[in-house]
Design a protein around this motif. Structure first.
Motif, PDB file in Angstrom:
ATOM      1  N   THR A 259       0.827  -1.195   0.000  1.00  0.00           N
ATOM      2  CA  THR A 259       0.000   0.000   0.000  1.00  0.00           C
ATOM      3  C   THR A 259       0.868   1.253   0.000  1.00  0.00           C
ATOM      4  O   THR A 259       0.512   2.267  -0.618  1.00  0.00           O
ATOM      5  N   ILE A 260       1.990   1.208   0.698  1.00  0.00           N
ATOM      6  CA  ILE A 260       2.987   2.276   0.584  1.00  0.00           C
ATOM      7  C   ILE A 260       3.751   2.025  -0.715  1.00  0.00           C
ATOM      8  O   ILE A 260       4.311   0.951  -0.904  1.00  0.00           O
ATOM      9  N   PRO A 261       3.802   2.983  -1.622  1.00  0.00           N
ATOM     10  CA  PRO A 261       4.317   2.720  -2.966  1.00  0.00           C
ATOM     11  C   PRO A 261       5.829   2.616  -3.028  1.00  0.00           C
ATOM     12  O   PRO A 261       6.545   2.982  -2.094  1.00  0.00           O
ATOM     13  N   TYR A 262       6.284   2.130  -4.162  1.00  0.00           N
ATOM     14  CA  TYR A 262       7.706   2.122  -4.490  1.00  0.00           C
ATOM     15  C   TYR A 262       7.986   3.450  -5.173  1.00  0.00           C
ATOM     16  O   TYR A 262       7.632   3.673  -6.336  1.00  0.00           O
ATOM     17  N   ARG A 263       8.597   4.379  -4.470  1.00  0.00           N
ATOM     18  CA  ARG A 263       8.638   5.768  -4.906  1.00  0.00           C
ATOM     19  C   ARG A 263       9.392   6.012  -6.221  1.00  0.00           C
ATOM     20  O   ARG A 263       9.052   6.959  -6.940  1.00  0.00           O
ATOM     21  N   PRO A 264      10.404   5.216  -6.595  1.00  0.00           N
ATOM     22  CA  PRO A 264      11.029   5.490  -7.886  1.00  0.00           C
ATOM     23  C   PRO A 264      10.080   5.378  -9.069  1.00  0.00           C
ATOM     24  O   PRO A 264      10.332   5.957 -10.120  1.00  0.00           O
ATOM     25  N   PHE A 265       8.989   4.626  -8.923  1.00  0.00           N
ATOM     26  CA  PHE A 265       7.989   4.520  -9.982  1.00  0.00           C
ATOM     27  C   PHE A 265       6.915   5.579  -9.790  1.00  0.00           C
ATOM     28  O   PHE A 265       6.442   5.821  -8.681  1.00  0.00           O
ATOM     29  N   ASP A 266       6.471   6.133 -10.882  1.00  0.00           N
ATOM     30  CA  ASP A 266       5.230   6.914 -10.877  1.00  0.00           C
ATOM     31  C   ASP A 266       5.194   7.980  -9.792  1.00  0.00           C
ATOM     32  O   ASP A 266       4.166   8.201  -9.154  1.00  0.00           O
ATOM     33  N   SER A 267       6.299   8.659  -9.588  1.00  0.00           N
ATOM     34  CA  SER A 267       6.337   9.688  -8.557  1.00  0.00           C
ATOM     35  C   SER A 267       6.130  11.078  -9.137  1.00  0.00           C
ATOM     36  O   SER A 267       6.235  12.073  -8.427  1.00  0.00           O
ATOM     37  N   GLY A 268       5.840  11.144 -10.434  1.00  0.00           N
ATOM     38  CA  GLY A 268       5.691  12.438 -11.083  1.00  0.00           C
ATOM     39  C   GLY A 268       4.541  12.445 -12.066  1.00  0.00           C
ATOM     40  O   GLY A 268       3.509  11.807 -11.853  1.00  0.00           O
TER      41      GLY A 268
END
Length: 391
Positions: A259-268
Motif C-alpha cells: 500500500t505504501i508505494p515504491y517511490r522510484p515509480f510513478d512519482s511524477g
C-alpha cells in the motif's frame, strides 16, 4: 503505472491479481437486474484471486457501486466504499489535458520539438530531442527508453523494500533513459514509455513557470470540484479510507502489503496522482463532454493511431494523446486510461459521448501469468458489460 506496452504489463512483474483462493464473499448485497450483473462481474474478478475489487458505474439513469473481497487480509473488513485510490498512469490523461489546454492558448504547439522546449535534455546515445515532438511524447511515438527498467531491474520483494523510499527528480529519470538508445526513430512506431510523460511534466513547468501539479489543480481539480483527488508526488501515504494493495513477487509466494508505494515509480507526471472512483468518473465524463478542452484540442486528443497487436491491449485498441480508444462488443468503443503499480490495478473508461462512465480498481497482483490472463479477461468483461448494458 508500471508498463512499457500495456497498462497491466511490465518487464519486471506479471499482470494483475493473486492466484490465492477467493478472499471473501461479496462485501455488498447483490441487487437485481443490471446491478446484479455488475456485482456478478466484480465477484468473477475477485474469484480470480483478487483480494479486493471496487466498481463505480455512472449512467444517465443511476449510479451503481459494488464491492467484492476484503479491505485487507488482516481484519478482512469489506472493501472501502469510494475509498482513495492510487491512479497510476491514469495521471497521464490529466497531464495531457493540461498540455492540450496550453496548445489551445497558443502557448505551445504539438509540433514543437523537445529540444526547442527543453534544450539539451534529450540527447546522447542516439536520442535526439530535435526529432521528437510534443505529440510524440503524448502519443508514445518518441521511441525513448522507459526509465522503469533502470530503477527496478530486479523483481523481488527484497529490492522493493530496500529501495522504496528513494525518490528521483524528473531530470534524473530522464537521464536514466538517455543511457539507452531509442527503440526506434521518433514518429515511426508506437511503444509505451513513462519517460514521455516525465518530459511532458517538465515542459508544463517550463512553459508556465508553475509545476504540472499546480496546473492540474488550477485547471482541472478546482474547476471540477474534485476535492478528493491530489498530486502527492513522493509522499508515501494514501488517505483514509482506502483498501490495502498486495503484490505477489514470486509464483506461489506470499502476498506482500504494498500500500505504501515504491517511490522510484510513478512519482511524477507519469503516474503519481491519487483520487477516488467518483472523482475519476467526473473527470473522464467532463473530458468526453468537452468541458475541459476546446473542440480542436479535444479532436486532437481523440485522433488515434493503432496500437501494435503484440502490445497486450485488446484487439483494435488505438492510442490518442493521453487517451486510449478500445472497441466494445456492442459496437463503438470507449475512451479511457488505466494505471497499475505494485499491488493495484485501476482502469477508467467512458463511452465516447460521456454518458456512461466506469472506474474499476483491483487491489492485488499476481506473479502467475495464468492468473494474470484470467484477471485480464475478467476485467475486460466487466468494463464491456458495464458500458454496453442499458440501465
Amino acid at each position: 503505472m508500471i508498463f512499457r506496452r500495456l497498462w497491466l504489463s511490465t518487464a519486471v512483474l506479471a499482470l494483475a491479481v493473486s492466484s490465492l483462493p477467493s478472499a471473501a464473499a461479496s462485501a455488498a448485497p447483490r441487487p437485481s437486474g443490471t446491478g446484479w450483473s455488475v456485482q456478478r462481474d466484480a465477484d468473477a474478478l475477485r474469484d480470480t484471486g483478487v483480494t479486493g475489487v471496487a466498481v463505480r458505474l455512472e449512467t444517465p439513469r443511476r449510479t451503481i457501486t459494488v464491492r467484492s473481497g476484503v479491505r485487507d487480509l488482516v481484519t478482512r473488513r469489506p472493501v472501502s466504499n469510494d475509498g482513495h485510490l492510487r491512479l497510476g498512469s491514469t495521471t497521464k490523461t490529466f497531464v495531457a489535458t493540461v498540455v492540450l489546454q496550453l496548445v489551445g492558448e497558443k502557448r505551445i504547439s504539438l509540433e514543437q520539438t523537445v529540444e526547442q522546449l527543453l534544450p539539451g535534455v534529450v540527447s546522447g546515445n542516439g536520442n535526439d530531442g530535435r526529432a521528437i515532438t510534443v505529440r510524440d511524447l503524448l502519443q508514445h511515438t518518441s521511441g525513448l527508453s522507459d526509465y522503469i527498467y533502470d530503477v527496478f531491474p530486479d523483481p523481488s520483494a527484497q529490492t522493493y523494500f530496500a529501495d522504496r523510499w528513494r525518490a528521483y527528480r524528473p531530470e534524473e529519470l530522464v537521464a536514466l533513459a538517455m543511457r539507452h538508445k531509442p527503440d526506434f526513430p521518433a514518429g515511426t512506431r508506437w511503444a509505451y514509455s513513462n519517460t514521455n510523460y516525465v518530459l511532458a511534466g517538465m515542459i508544463i513547468e517550463e512553459i508556465t513557470g508553475r509545476t504540472w501539479e499546480q496546473q492540474v489543480h488550477d485547471r482541472i481539480l478546482r474547476p471540477l470540484g474534485l476535492q478528493r483527488t491530489d498530486t502527492p508526488g513522493t509522499k508515501p501515504f494514501l488517505p483514509h479510507p482506502h483498501t490495502a494493495n498486495y503484490q505477489q513477487f514470486t509464483v506461489d509466494g506470499p502476498m506482500v502489503d504494498t500500500t505504501i508505494p515504491y517511490r522510484p515509480f510513478d512519482s511524477g507526471a507519469d503516474g503519481s496522482m491519487t483520487g477516488t472512483a467518483r472523482d475519476v468518473n467526473r473527470f473522464f465524463t467532463a473530458l468526453a463532454n468537452g468541458r475541459l478542452l476546446k473542440p480542436a484540442e479535444l479532436a486532437a486528443m481523440r485522433t488515434t493511431i493503432p496500437v501494435p497487436e503484440d502490445s497486450g491491449h485488446p484487439a483494435d485498441t488505438r492510442d490518442g494523446l493521453g487517451l486510449f480508444f478500445t472497441p466494445l462488443s456492442c459496437g463503438g468503443g470507449y475512451l479511457g486510461h488505466g494505471g497499475s503499480g505494485f499491488g493495484y490495478v485501476i482502469r477508467a473508461a467512458t463511452t465516447t459521448d460521456g454518458r456512461r462512465t466506469v472506474t474499476v480498481s483491483a487491489h492485488s497482483r499476481s506473479a502467475d501469468p495464468r492468473t494474470a490472463a484470467r484477471q485480464e479477461d475478467a476485467l475486460r468483461n466487466l468494463i464491456d458489460h458495464a458500458l454496453c448494458r442499458s440501465t
